[in-house]
Design a protein around this motif. Sequence first.
Motif, PDB file in Angstrom:
ATOM      1  N   ILE A 159     -10.144  35.955 -26.302  1.00  0.00           N
ATOM      2  CA  ILE A 159      -9.284  34.770 -26.424  1.00  0.00           C
ATOM      3  C   ILE A 159      -8.331  34.971 -27.605  1.00  0.00           C
ATOM      4  O   ILE A 159      -8.570  35.810 -28.484  1.00  0.00           O
ATOM      5  N   LYS A 160      -7.264  34.186 -27.599  1.00  0.00           N
ATOM      6  CA  LYS A 160      -6.281  34.304 -28.670  1.00  0.00           C
ATOM      7  C   LYS A 160      -6.878  33.834 -29.991  1.00  0.00           C
ATOM      8  O   LYS A 160      -7.869  33.100 -30.025  1.00  0.00           O
ATOM      9  N   ALA A 161      -6.259  34.290 -31.071  1.00  0.00           N
ATOM     10  CA  ALA A 161      -6.743  33.898 -32.397  1.00  0.00           C
ATOM     11  C   ALA A 161      -6.719  32.375 -32.539  1.00  0.00           C
ATOM     12  O   ALA A 161      -5.805  31.709 -32.025  1.00  0.00           O
ATOM     13  N   PRO A 162      -7.707  31.798 -33.218  1.00  0.00           N
ATOM     14  CA  PRO A 162      -7.744  30.332 -33.371  1.00  0.00           C
ATOM     15  C   PRO A 162      -6.615  29.832 -34.273  1.00  0.00           C
ATOM     16  O   PRO A 162      -6.014  30.597 -35.041  1.00  0.00           O
ATOM     17  N   ARG A 163      -6.345  28.537 -34.185  1.00  0.00           N
ATOM     18  CA  ARG A 163      -5.337  27.897 -35.024  1.00  0.00           C
ATOM     19  C   ARG A 163      -6.045  27.068 -36.095  1.00  0.00           C
ATOM     20  O   ARG A 163      -7.017  26.354 -35.821  1.00  0.00           O
ATOM     21  N   THR A 175      -9.034  25.183 -34.091  1.00  0.00           N
ATOM     22  CA  THR A 175      -9.015  24.987 -32.641  1.00  0.00           C
ATOM     23  C   THR A 175      -8.732  26.322 -31.960  1.00  0.00           C
ATOM     24  O   THR A 175      -8.133  27.228 -32.544  1.00  0.00           O
ATOM     25  N   TRP A 176      -9.161  26.439 -30.710  1.00  0.00           N
ATOM     26  CA  TRP A 176      -8.950  27.649 -29.929  1.00  0.00           C
ATOM     27  C   TRP A 176      -8.858  27.295 -28.448  1.00  0.00           C
ATOM     28  O   TRP A 176      -9.264  26.223 -28.020  1.00  0.00           O
ATOM     29  N   GLU A 177      -8.302  28.230 -27.699  1.00  0.00           N
ATOM     30  CA  GLU A 177      -8.169  28.024 -26.266  1.00  0.00           C
ATOM     31  C   GLU A 177      -9.524  28.227 -25.584  1.00  0.00           C
ATOM     32  O   GLU A 177     -10.262  29.164 -25.899  1.00  0.00           O
ATOM     33  N   PHE A 210     -16.861  23.173 -26.425  1.00  0.00           N
ATOM     34  CA  PHE A 210     -15.893  22.561 -27.336  1.00  0.00           C
ATOM     35  C   PHE A 210     -14.913  23.605 -27.817  1.00  0.00           C
ATOM     36  O   PHE A 210     -15.232  24.809 -27.889  1.00  0.00           O
ATOM     37  N   ASN A 211     -13.732  23.149 -28.179  1.00  0.00           N
ATOM     38  CA  ASN A 211     -12.725  24.080 -28.698  1.00  0.00           C
ATOM     39  C   ASN A 211     -12.154  23.590 -30.030  1.00  0.00           C
ATOM     40  O   ASN A 211     -11.010  23.859 -30.358  1.00  0.00           O
ATOM     41  N   ILE A 212     -12.982  22.860 -30.790  1.00  0.00           N
ATOM     42  CA  ILE A 212     -12.527  22.349 -32.076  1.00  0.00           C
ATOM     43  C   ILE A 212     -13.699  22.349 -33.054  1.00  0.00           C
ATOM     44  O   ILE A 212     -14.851  22.095 -32.667  1.00  0.00           O
ATOM     45  N   ALA A 213     -13.426  22.716 -34.284  1.00  0.00           N
ATOM     46  CA  ALA A 213     -14.467  22.712 -35.324  1.00  0.00           C
ATOM     47  C   ALA A 213     -13.843  22.315 -36.635  1.00  0.00           C
ATOM     48  O   ALA A 213     -12.664  22.595 -36.916  1.00  0.00           O
ATOM     49  N   LYS A 214     -14.621  21.630 -37.467  1.00  0.00           N
ATOM     50  CA  LYS A 214     -14.170  21.201 -38.790  1.00  0.00           C
ATOM     51  C   LYS A 214     -15.019  21.887 -39.838  1.00  0.00           C
ATOM     52  O   LYS A 214     -16.255  21.887 -39.748  1.00  0.00           O
ATOM     53  N   LEU A 215     -14.361  22.520 -40.791  1.00  0.00           N
ATOM     54  CA  LEU A 215     -15.048  23.249 -41.836  1.00  0.00           C
ATOM     55  C   LEU A 215     -14.722  22.638 -43.197  1.00  0.00           C
ATOM     56  O   LEU A 215     -13.591  22.181 -43.435  1.00  0.00           O
ATOM     57  N   MET A 216     -15.721  22.679 -44.049  1.00  0.00           N
ATOM     58  CA  MET A 216     -15.558  22.204 -45.423  1.00  0.00           C
ATOM     59  C   MET A 216     -15.728  23.403 -46.344  1.00  0.00           C
ATOM     60  O   MET A 216     -16.678  24.165 -46.218  1.00  0.00           O
ATOM     61  N   ALA A 217     -14.812  23.603 -47.246  1.00  0.00           N
ATOM     62  CA  ALA A 217     -14.890  24.715 -48.188  1.00  0.00           C
ATOM     63  C   ALA A 217     -15.974  24.442 -49.223  1.00  0.00           C
ATOM     64  O   ALA A 217     -16.229  23.297 -49.572  1.00  0.00           O
TER      65      ALA A 217
END
Length: 217
Positions: A159-163, A175-177, A210-217
Motif C-alpha cells: 500500500i502507499k505510504a501513510p499520511r 491515515t492510509w489507504e 480501520f485506516n486511521i490511528a492516533k499517536l501521542m509522542a
Amino acid sequence: MAVYQVLLFLLPLPPSPGTLGFLVADSFKKQHFLIRIQAVNEIGAGPFSHFIKAKTRPLPPLPPRLECAAAGPQSLKLKWGDSSSKLHTNDDMVYILQIEDRNKRFIPIYRGPSHTYKIQRLTESTCYSFRIQAVNDAGEGPFSEICTFCTTKSVPPAIKAPRVTQMGGNACEITWEMVPPMKGDPVGYVLQVLVGRESEYKQVGKWSGFNIAKLMA
C-alpha cells in the motif's frame, strides 16, 4: 534356453473354402510364440507345418501417480512417476496431462516425456482438477483417477505510504489507504515507527478494518 508352453487350439472349418484365421485371446500379452498348424480329418492328423515365430505386444502403460510438488497463489507444479526409476527409462514414454475446464471437460495442457509441469496464470485460493495418462508404442494407457489441487492465498499488495496530519500538542493522526478483502478474508494493518536516530522500526499498533490511528509522542 527358452521354454515354451504347448497350447492346442481346435479350429472349426470355414463355411466356404478359403483362408482360415484365428485370433489369439488377449490373455497372452507380451509373450513369444512358436506357431505351427496341421490338418485333421476323420482318418487322422496330417503332418505339422514349419513353425513361425511371433510375439504379442505389451499392454499400454498404466497411469503414474499424480502429485502436487508446489502450490502458489497463481501456479501449481505437478509431478508424476519417478524419473530415476528404471521403469521410466523408456525414451518412447510420453505423458498427457489434462485439466478440467469450466464446462467440466478435460483438455490437454501438456504432452511430453517430462515428469513435472508447472501450470501458470491460475486464480488464487482456487481448486483445479487434473488427470494424466501414459502413452508408448503399445498405445494410450488409461487415465488416472481425477486429482484435485488448490492454489494458495496471496499476501496483500503493498500500500502507499501513510499520511501524517499534525494535531494539537504532541499528537498526530496517521491515515492510509485500505485494501479490499481478499477472497472474503479481512485485511489487518501493522503500523511501525522509526523514532529519531534509532536504527530499527518499532511496532506501535495493529488494526483490522480501520485506516486511521492516533499517536501521542
